[in-house]
Scaffold this active site. Structure first.
Site, short mmCIF file in Angstrom:
data_model
loop_
_atom_site.label_atom_id
_atom_site.label_comp_id
_atom_site.label_asym_id
_atom_site.label_seq_id
_atom_site.Cartn_x
_atom_site.Cartn_y
_atom_site.Cartn_z
CG ASN A 215 4.67 2.26 -6.07
OD1 ASN A 215 5.46 2.14 -7.01
ND2 ASN A 215 3.75 3.21 -6.03
CE LYS A 216 6.66 -4.86 1.18
NZ LYS A 216 6.65 -6.33 1.14
CB VAL A 217 4.32 -6.22 -4.46
CG1 VAL A 217 4.63 -7.48 -5.26
CG2 VAL A 217 3.49 -6.58 -3.23
#
Length: 283
Positions: A215-217
DNA sequence: GGCCAGGAGAAAA
DNA sequence: TTTTCTCATGGC
Protein backbone atom coordinates in the site's frame (compact mmCIF):
# COMPACT_ATOMS: atom_id res chain seq x y z
CA UNK A 1 17.61 25.92 -30.55
CA UNK A 2 19.78 26.62 -27.55
CA UNK A 3 20.17 24.10 -24.74
CA UNK A 4 19.05 26.39 -22.01
CA UNK A 5 15.72 27.43 -20.55
CA UNK A 6 14.92 30.24 -18.12
CA UNK A 7 11.86 30.07 -15.91
CA UNK A 8 10.97 33.62 -14.98
CA UNK A 9 10.34 34.14 -11.27
CA UNK A 10 8.43 30.93 -10.53
CA UNK A 11 6.42 30.95 -7.32
CA UNK A 12 6.65 28.16 -4.77
CA UNK A 13 9.74 26.66 -6.36
CA UNK A 14 12.83 26.13 -4.21
CA UNK A 15 15.29 23.69 -5.73
CA UNK A 16 16.82 22.42 -2.49
CA UNK A 17 13.41 21.80 -0.93
CA UNK A 18 12.25 19.68 -3.84
CA UNK A 19 15.55 17.79 -3.82
CA UNK A 20 15.35 17.02 -0.10
CA UNK A 21 11.65 16.26 0.24
CA UNK A 22 12.02 12.51 -0.27
CA UNK A 23 10.05 12.18 -3.48
CA UNK A 24 12.99 11.82 -5.86
CA UNK A 25 16.36 10.10 -5.65
CA UNK A 26 18.02 11.64 -8.69
CA UNK A 27 18.54 15.28 -7.71
CA UNK A 28 22.12 15.81 -6.54
CA UNK A 29 23.76 19.01 -5.40
CA UNK A 30 26.97 20.08 -7.13
CA UNK A 31 29.91 21.89 -5.57
CA UNK A 32 28.70 25.25 -6.89
CA UNK A 33 25.24 24.87 -5.36
CA UNK A 34 23.52 23.94 -8.61
CA UNK A 35 21.73 20.59 -8.87
CA UNK A 36 22.02 17.83 -11.43
CA UNK A 37 18.75 16.11 -12.28
CA UNK A 38 18.39 12.91 -14.26
CA UNK A 39 14.88 12.35 -15.61
CA UNK A 40 13.24 11.14 -18.80
CA UNK A 41 16.58 10.19 -20.38
CA UNK A 42 18.03 13.66 -19.88
CA UNK A 43 20.64 14.98 -17.50
CA UNK A 44 20.14 18.65 -16.72
CA UNK A 45 21.67 21.25 -14.49
CA UNK A 46 19.32 23.56 -12.59
CA UNK A 47 20.16 26.64 -10.55
CA UNK A 48 18.91 30.03 -9.45
CA UNK A 49 19.72 33.28 -11.21
CA UNK A 50 18.34 35.81 -8.77
CA UNK A 51 14.61 35.07 -8.78
CA UNK A 52 14.72 33.11 -12.02
CA UNK A 53 15.42 29.41 -12.42
CA UNK A 54 17.84 28.35 -15.15
CA UNK A 55 17.93 24.88 -16.68
CA UNK A 56 20.86 23.77 -18.82
CA UNK A 57 20.75 20.64 -20.95
CA UNK A 58 17.34 20.86 -22.61
CA UNK A 59 15.85 23.20 -25.19
CA UNK A 60 12.57 25.10 -25.12
CA UNK A 61 10.69 22.32 -26.90
CA UNK A 62 11.85 19.62 -24.50
CA UNK A 63 10.92 21.89 -21.63
CA UNK A 64 7.41 22.47 -22.95
CA UNK A 65 6.84 18.82 -23.85
CA UNK A 66 8.31 17.12 -20.79
CA UNK A 67 10.00 19.12 -18.08
CA UNK A 68 7.36 21.77 -17.51
CA UNK A 69 5.00 19.02 -16.41
CA UNK A 70 7.77 17.07 -14.66
CA UNK A 71 8.44 20.09 -12.46
CA UNK A 72 4.68 20.55 -11.97
CA UNK A 73 4.83 24.10 -13.24
CA UNK A 74 1.27 23.90 -14.60
CA UNK A 75 -0.09 23.90 -11.07
CA UNK A 76 -0.70 27.03 -8.99
CA UNK A 77 0.54 26.04 -5.53
CA UNK A 78 -1.07 29.04 -3.91
CA UNK A 79 -4.40 27.31 -4.57
CA UNK A 80 -3.09 24.17 -2.85
CA UNK A 81 -1.78 26.12 0.12
CA UNK A 82 -5.01 28.09 0.44
CA UNK A 83 -6.95 24.82 0.46
CA UNK A 84 -4.74 23.32 3.20
CA UNK A 85 -4.16 26.28 5.50
CA UNK A 86 -6.07 27.19 8.65
CA UNK A 87 -6.71 23.58 9.52
CA UNK A 88 -4.18 23.39 12.34
CA UNK A 89 -1.03 25.05 13.61
CA UNK A 90 1.43 22.30 12.64
CA UNK A 91 0.25 22.08 9.07
CA UNK A 92 0.31 25.88 8.77
CA UNK A 93 3.93 25.88 9.91
CA UNK A 94 4.75 23.06 7.51
CA UNK A 95 3.22 25.03 4.63
CA UNK A 96 5.45 28.01 5.38
CA UNK A 97 8.51 25.87 6.07
CA UNK A 98 8.19 23.95 2.80
CA UNK A 99 6.64 26.66 0.63
CA UNK A 100 9.04 25.83 -2.21
CA UNK A 101 8.04 22.20 -2.54
CA UNK A 102 6.42 20.90 -5.69
CA UNK A 103 5.25 17.36 -6.35
CA UNK A 104 7.17 16.13 -9.37
CA UNK A 105 5.42 14.20 -12.12
CA UNK A 106 7.93 11.41 -12.53
CA UNK A 107 8.06 8.28 -14.68
CA UNK A 108 5.80 5.51 -13.37
CA UNK A 109 8.17 2.64 -14.08
CA UNK A 110 11.04 4.46 -12.39
CA UNK A 111 8.86 5.17 -9.35
CA UNK A 112 7.84 1.51 -9.09
CA UNK A 113 11.44 0.29 -8.94
CA UNK A 114 12.68 3.22 -6.83
CA UNK A 115 10.07 2.80 -4.13
CA UNK A 116 10.41 -0.98 -4.07
CA UNK A 117 14.04 -0.26 -3.19
CA UNK A 118 13.00 2.32 -0.59
CA UNK A 119 11.38 -0.19 1.74
CA UNK A 120 13.16 -0.61 5.08
CA UNK A 121 16.05 1.37 3.62
CA UNK A 122 17.71 4.76 3.99
CA UNK A 123 17.86 7.52 1.41
CA UNK A 124 21.64 7.56 0.74
CA UNK A 125 21.57 3.85 0.08
CA UNK A 126 18.41 4.07 -2.05
CA UNK A 127 20.12 6.69 -4.21
CA UNK A 128 23.21 4.55 -4.50
CA UNK A 129 21.22 1.48 -5.55
CA UNK A 130 19.40 3.47 -8.24
CA UNK A 131 22.69 4.86 -9.51
CA UNK A 132 24.23 1.39 -9.73
CA UNK A 133 21.20 0.05 -11.62
CA UNK A 134 21.41 2.99 -14.02
CA UNK A 135 25.15 2.62 -14.58
CA UNK A 136 24.90 -1.08 -15.31
CA UNK A 137 21.65 -1.28 -17.26
CA UNK A 138 20.78 2.27 -18.38
CA UNK A 139 22.32 4.35 -21.15
CA UNK A 140 25.19 6.81 -20.78
CA UNK A 141 23.88 10.34 -21.24
CA UNK A 142 26.68 12.78 -20.55
CA UNK A 143 29.18 13.97 -18.00
CA UNK A 144 28.48 16.86 -15.64
CA UNK A 145 31.06 18.10 -13.13
CA UNK A 146 33.20 15.03 -13.73
CA UNK A 147 30.37 12.58 -13.06
CA UNK A 148 29.25 10.14 -15.71
CA UNK A 149 25.44 10.14 -15.75
CA UNK A 150 23.18 7.32 -16.89
CA UNK A 151 19.47 7.11 -17.65
CA UNK A 152 17.21 4.94 -15.53
CA UNK A 153 17.00 1.55 -17.30
CA UNK A 154 13.83 0.70 -19.21
CA UNK A 155 11.97 -2.54 -18.35
CA UNK A 156 13.60 -4.14 -21.40
CA UNK A 157 17.07 -3.01 -20.35
CA UNK A 158 16.59 -4.20 -16.79
CA UNK A 159 15.09 -7.52 -17.87
CA UNK A 160 18.51 -8.84 -18.95
CA UNK A 161 19.62 -8.90 -15.31
CA UNK A 162 19.45 -12.13 -13.35
CA UNK A 163 18.60 -12.20 -9.66
CA UNK A 164 22.31 -12.74 -8.99
CA UNK A 165 23.19 -9.70 -11.11
CA UNK A 166 20.71 -7.63 -9.13
CA UNK A 167 22.08 -8.88 -5.84
CA UNK A 168 25.49 -7.59 -6.93
CA UNK A 169 23.95 -4.11 -7.24
CA UNK A 170 23.55 -3.97 -3.45
CA UNK A 171 19.77 -4.23 -3.46
CA UNK A 172 19.76 -6.75 -0.63
CA UNK A 173 16.73 -9.00 -0.39
CA UNK A 174 14.83 -6.70 -2.78
CA UNK A 175 16.60 -8.32 -5.75
CA UNK A 176 13.82 -10.87 -6.28
CA UNK A 177 11.14 -8.17 -6.01
CA UNK A 178 12.81 -6.16 -8.77
CA UNK A 179 13.36 -9.27 -10.86
CA UNK A 180 9.76 -10.47 -10.65
CA UNK A 181 8.21 -7.03 -11.05
CA UNK A 182 10.30 -6.39 -14.16
CA UNK A 183 9.10 -9.67 -15.62
CA UNK A 184 5.47 -8.78 -14.84
CA UNK A 185 5.79 -5.42 -16.59
CA UNK A 186 7.51 -6.97 -19.61
CA UNK A 187 4.77 -9.62 -19.85
CA UNK A 188 2.11 -6.91 -19.47
CA UNK A 189 0.59 -8.70 -16.51
CA UNK A 190 0.08 -5.09 -15.57
CA UNK A 191 -0.17 -2.49 -18.31
CA UNK A 192 1.22 0.82 -17.06
CA UNK A 193 -0.55 2.80 -19.79
CA UNK A 194 -3.89 1.48 -18.52
CA UNK A 195 -3.16 2.49 -14.96
CA UNK A 196 -2.78 6.13 -15.90
CA UNK A 197 -6.49 6.32 -16.71
CA UNK A 198 -7.69 4.59 -13.54
CA UNK A 199 -8.95 6.18 -10.37
CA UNK A 200 -6.98 5.79 -7.18
CA UNK A 201 -8.70 2.65 -5.91
CA UNK A 202 -8.49 0.81 -9.23
CA UNK A 203 -4.87 1.77 -9.71
CA UNK A 204 -3.97 0.58 -6.23
CA UNK A 205 -5.48 -2.85 -6.86
CA UNK A 206 -3.33 -3.21 -9.98
CA UNK A 207 -0.09 -1.85 -8.48
CA UNK A 208 -0.08 -4.09 -5.41
CA UNK A 209 -0.09 -7.11 -7.73
CA UNK A 210 3.55 -6.28 -8.39
CA UNK A 211 5.98 -8.08 -6.12
CA UNK A 212 7.41 -5.72 -3.55
CA UNK A 213 4.61 -3.19 -3.96
CA UNK A 214 2.33 -2.81 -0.95
CA UNK A 215 0.00 0.00 0.00
CA UNK A 216 2.64 2.52 0.96
CA UNK A 217 4.72 2.01 -2.18
CA UNK A 218 1.57 2.09 -4.32
CA UNK A 219 0.64 5.44 -2.79
CA UNK A 220 4.09 6.84 -3.55
CA UNK A 221 3.83 5.65 -7.15
CA UNK A 222 0.42 7.26 -7.54
CA UNK A 223 1.34 10.53 -5.84
CA UNK A 224 4.67 10.99 -7.62
CA UNK A 225 3.86 9.68 -11.09
CA UNK A 226 0.12 9.32 -11.64
CA UNK A 227 -1.04 12.77 -10.57
CA UNK A 228 -3.08 11.47 -7.65
CA UNK A 229 -2.88 14.41 -5.25
CA UNK A 230 -5.07 12.72 -2.67
CA UNK A 231 -2.91 9.59 -2.51
CA UNK A 232 -1.52 9.49 1.03
CA UNK A 233 1.60 7.36 1.61
CA UNK A 234 1.73 6.04 5.17
CA UNK A 235 5.21 5.24 6.44
CA UNK A 236 6.83 5.30 9.87
CA UNK A 237 7.22 9.07 9.74
CA UNK A 238 3.63 9.74 8.79
CA UNK A 239 2.43 7.47 11.58
CA UNK A 240 4.56 9.49 13.96
CA UNK A 241 3.12 12.73 12.59
CA UNK A 242 -0.44 11.50 12.97
CA UNK A 243 0.21 10.30 16.51
CA UNK A 244 2.12 13.37 17.72
CA UNK A 245 0.26 16.14 15.87
CA UNK A 246 -3.23 14.71 15.48
CA UNK A 247 -3.49 12.31 18.40
CA UNK A 248 -4.46 9.65 15.87
CA UNK A 249 -2.79 6.37 16.82
CA UNK A 250 -4.01 3.84 14.29
CA UNK A 251 -2.38 0.83 12.68
CA UNK A 252 -4.97 -0.03 10.06
CA UNK A 253 -3.86 1.45 6.78
CA UNK A 254 -7.34 1.85 5.37
CA UNK A 255 -8.56 3.79 8.40
CA UNK A 256 -5.53 6.04 8.20
CA UNK A 257 -6.30 6.79 4.57
CA UNK A 258 -9.92 7.56 5.43
CA UNK A 259 -8.83 9.92 8.18
CA UNK A 260 -6.38 11.66 5.85
CA UNK A 261 -8.91 12.16 3.10
CA UNK A 262 -11.57 13.43 5.49
CA UNK A 263 -9.20 15.82 7.23
CA UNK A 264 -6.90 17.04 4.45
CA UNK A 265 -9.23 16.65 1.48
CA UNK A 266 -8.31 16.41 -2.17
CA UNK A 267 -4.71 17.49 -1.58
CA UNK A 268 -4.08 14.96 1.21
CA UNK A 269 -0.99 13.63 -0.55
CA UNK A 270 0.54 17.05 -0.94
CA UNK A 271 -0.26 17.82 2.71
CA UNK A 272 1.55 14.61 3.60
CA UNK A 273 4.58 15.85 1.66
CA UNK A 274 4.64 19.20 3.48
CA UNK A 275 4.35 17.46 6.86
CA UNK A 276 6.91 14.79 5.98
CA UNK A 277 9.38 17.45 4.89
CA UNK A 278 8.66 19.53 8.00
CA UNK A 279 9.18 16.80 10.57
CA UNK A 280 12.23 15.34 8.83
CA UNK A 281 14.17 18.48 7.95
CA UNK A 282 13.39 21.11 10.58
CA UNK A 283 16.22 21.95 13.02
C1' DG B 1 28.52 -2.74 17.51
C1' DG B 2 23.73 -2.24 17.86
C1' DC B 3 20.19 0.48 15.75
C1' DC B 4 17.72 2.34 12.09
C1' DA B 5 16.23 3.19 7.45
C1' DG B 6 9.81 6.70 3.28
C1' DG B 7 7.90 -1.85 4.03
C1' DA B 8 6.45 -6.11 2.12
C1' DG B 9 5.70 -11.06 2.21
C1' DA B 10 5.08 -15.13 4.68
C1' DA B 11 4.06 -17.41 8.79
C1' DA B 12 1.55 -17.52 12.98
C1' DA B 13 -2.14 -16.28 15.93
C1' DT C 1 -8.54 -10.93 9.55
C1' DT C 2 -4.83 -9.07 12.22
C1' DT C 3 -0.23 -9.49 14.36
C1' DT C 4 4.59 -11.05 14.30
C1' DC C 5 8.92 -12.35 12.18
C1' DT C 6 12.24 -12.08 8.72
C1' DC C 7 14.47 -10.18 5.03
C1' DA C 8 20.35 -7.57 3.09
C1' DT C 9 23.02 -3.80 3.75
C1' DG C 10 25.30 0.69 4.60
C1' DG C 11 25.47 4.86 7.53
C1' DC C 12 25.72 6.48 12.01
Amino acid sequence: MKNRVVIKKPKNFIISQIADSGQTFRWDENFDGSYTIIAFNKAIRIFNDNEDIVIEGINELEFENTFKNYLDLNRDYQLVIDELKNKDKNLDEALVYGSGIRILNQDTWEMIISFIISGNNNIPRIKNSINVLSERYGKFIKEIDGKRLYSFPTPEELSVATIENLRECGLGYRDKYIYNTTKMIINKDIDLSDIKNMDIDEARIELVKLMGVGNKVADCIMLFSLNKSNSFPVDTWVKKILKDYYNFDEKNNKKINEFANDYFGKYAGIAQQYLFNYIRNKK
